[in-house]
Design a protein around this motif. Structure first.
Motif, short mmCIF file in Angstrom:
data_model
loop_
_atom_site.label_atom_id
_atom_site.label_comp_id
_atom_site.label_asym_id
_atom_site.label_seq_id
_atom_site.Cartn_x
_atom_site.Cartn_y
_atom_site.Cartn_z
N SER A 1 75.71 89.29 50.32
CA SER A 1 76.16 89.87 51.57
C SER A 1 75.71 91.33 51.64
O SER A 1 75.28 91.91 50.66
CB SER A 1 77.68 89.77 51.69
N SER A 2 75.83 91.89 52.83
CA SER A 2 75.40 93.28 53.06
C SER A 2 74.01 93.52 52.50
O SER A 2 73.77 94.51 51.78
CB SER A 2 76.42 94.25 52.45
N LEU A 3 73.11 92.62 52.80
CA LEU A 3 71.78 92.70 52.23
C LEU A 3 71.04 93.95 52.68
O LEU A 3 71.22 94.43 53.81
CB LEU A 3 70.98 91.45 52.59
N LYS A 4 70.23 94.47 51.77
CA LYS A 4 69.47 95.68 52.00
C LYS A 4 67.97 95.36 51.84
O LYS A 4 67.62 94.42 51.12
CB LYS A 4 69.87 96.75 50.99
N PRO A 5 67.12 96.16 52.46
CA PRO A 5 65.68 95.92 52.27
C PRO A 5 65.26 95.91 50.80
O PRO A 5 64.36 95.16 50.42
CB PRO A 5 65.05 97.09 53.02
N GLU A 6 65.93 96.69 49.98
CA GLU A 6 65.58 96.73 48.56
C GLU A 6 65.99 95.47 47.81
O GLU A 6 65.67 95.31 46.64
CB GLU A 6 66.18 97.97 47.87
#
Length: 118
Positions: free
Chosen positions: A84-89
């Motif tokens: 969840s709350s995925l980030k580009p990194e």
């Protein structure tokens, strides 16, 4: 011999969620510790989350603590990675692997691509 197949990867936007699955055949997963790893282009493969064979202990990389959850369903011989709350990194190829207690990871899946756009 254990065969592992990952699924659930895809292209999502930052802040979205994904659930990866790793389904095993050949042996029951309940006898193994399970790990999720990821490898971004030009970087080494790093462990993201791990679950011991009894399912009672988990560990996470600092970069994903509080956002990722590893779990297993022994009846389905499947391990999950809820992200969840995925980030580009977080963009990488994600792999699952299994290890007998006290041993190194010895069986690996083919990987599933996760791409997070900003």
């Amino acid at each position: 011999q254990v065969q592992l197949v990952e699924s659930g990867g895809g292209l999502v936007q930052a802040g979205d969620s994904l659930r990866l699955s790793c389904t095993a055949s050949g042996r029951t997963l309940s006898a193994y510790a399970v790990g999720w790893f990821r490898q971004a282009p030009g970087k080494e493969r790093d462990i993201v989350a791990a679950l011991n064979w009894s399912g009672g202990r988990t560990s996470y990389a600092d970069a994903v603590k509080g956002r990722f959850t590893i779990s297993r369903d022994n009846a389905k011989n499947t391990v999950y990675l809820q992200m969840s709350s995925l980030k580009p990194e977080d963009t990488a190829v994600y792999y699952c692997a299994v290890a007998r207690p006290g041993a190194r990871y010895e069986y690996w899946g083919q990987g599933t691509q996760v791409t997070v756009s900003s």
